[in-house]
Design a protein around this motif. Structure first.
Motif: not given
Length: 264
Positions: A164-180
């Motif tokens: 669940r923490q990994a899901a939280s981290d990747l959700r934030r990463a997708a928004v922080r790095h929208p071009d990746d």
């Protein structure tokens, strides 16, 4: 701004918030969990129509002032406030930076297995004890901690908090790095094999858990239960993970032997 991501995040936070948490009566006639849309609109000082359109991904970008009001109405944490600001387009993507020297120095001086993760869970620095406990990262063809766990089963979390923490981290990463595209690709792979991850991804929960319990499956030591302490690196998109074991436990004895110390 990704209107659908913003809508899903607002809806998820609204549905997870109990009326009593914002000083409202619960009542017995609520057909849906959490707050009603009109209650959030009232608390934030915006029109019900505008808030409804936000959750339908049809409204224009909220201003910084409106985003801040929504954050207050939904009782968002500091991490969630930052996530909302990025969804609303008020913060730029952080630049890619090398691992600071002070992080490498700290890892080398720690007497416990420790490593540094970037936003996508790539292991970007580690100490010798982490390499002995988990894997020789210097020779690993892929240093992504999540893919490593999926591929080898070296790490697991019986309670599902790691996923669940990994899901939280990747959700934030997708928004922080929208071009990746990598965070979304990795999230789809994880969701396909881990129900706890899939549940966390659907919830749009971006809160951080400061300590996670993991089980490391070591080829010589067997199962080692460790508490992973997550430490943010100020000013950088990095976290340091320090692995410790409960004092006096068999796992603590195994970690001591790994480090060449006498078990306590």
């Amino acid at each position: 701004m990704d209107n659908r991501e913003l809508a899903a995040f607002l809806r998820g936070r609204r549905e997870s918030l109990l009326p009593a948490e914002v000083g409202l009566p619960g009542g017995s006639r609520r057909r849906t969990p959490g707050l009603r849309r009109e209650e959030v609109a009232l608390l934030a000082g915006v029109s019900v129509n505008y808030y409804e359109r936000l959750e339908q991904a049809r409204a224009p970008r909220p201003s910084p002032q409106v985003a801040d009001a929504l954050a207050g109405a939904l009782r968002l944490s500091a991490v969630e406030r930052e996530h909302l600001a990025r969804l609303a387009g008020h913060l730029a993507a952080p630049p890619e930076e090398p691992v600071p020297d002070e992080v490498r120095i700290l890892l080398d001086r720690l007497g416990e297995p420790a490593y540094a993760l970037d936003a996508k869970h790539d292991v970007v620095a580690w100490n010798e004890l982490a390499a002995r406990l988990i894997t020789d990262f210097s020779r690993a063809p892929d240093r992504n901690a999540l893919r490593l766990a999926m591929r080898t089963g070296v790490c697991s979390s019986p309670d599902g908090d790691f996923a669940r923490q990994a899901a939280s981290d990747l959700r934030r990463a997708a928004v922080r790095h929208p071009d990746d595209p990598e965070p979304a690709v990795l999230a789809r792979a994880m969701a396909a094999v881990d129900p706890a991850f899939a549940d966390g991804w659907r919830s749009h929960d971006v809160r951080s858990r400061p300590v996670l319990r993991k089980r490391i499956h070591h080829p010589e030591l067997g199962a080692v239960d460790v508490d992973c302490h997550l430490l943010a690196v100020p000013g950088h998109d990095l976290r340091i993970v320090v692995c410790t074991a409960e004092p006096g436990s068999p796992s603590a004895a195994e970690l001591a032997r790994l480090a060449g110390r006498q078990p306590e």
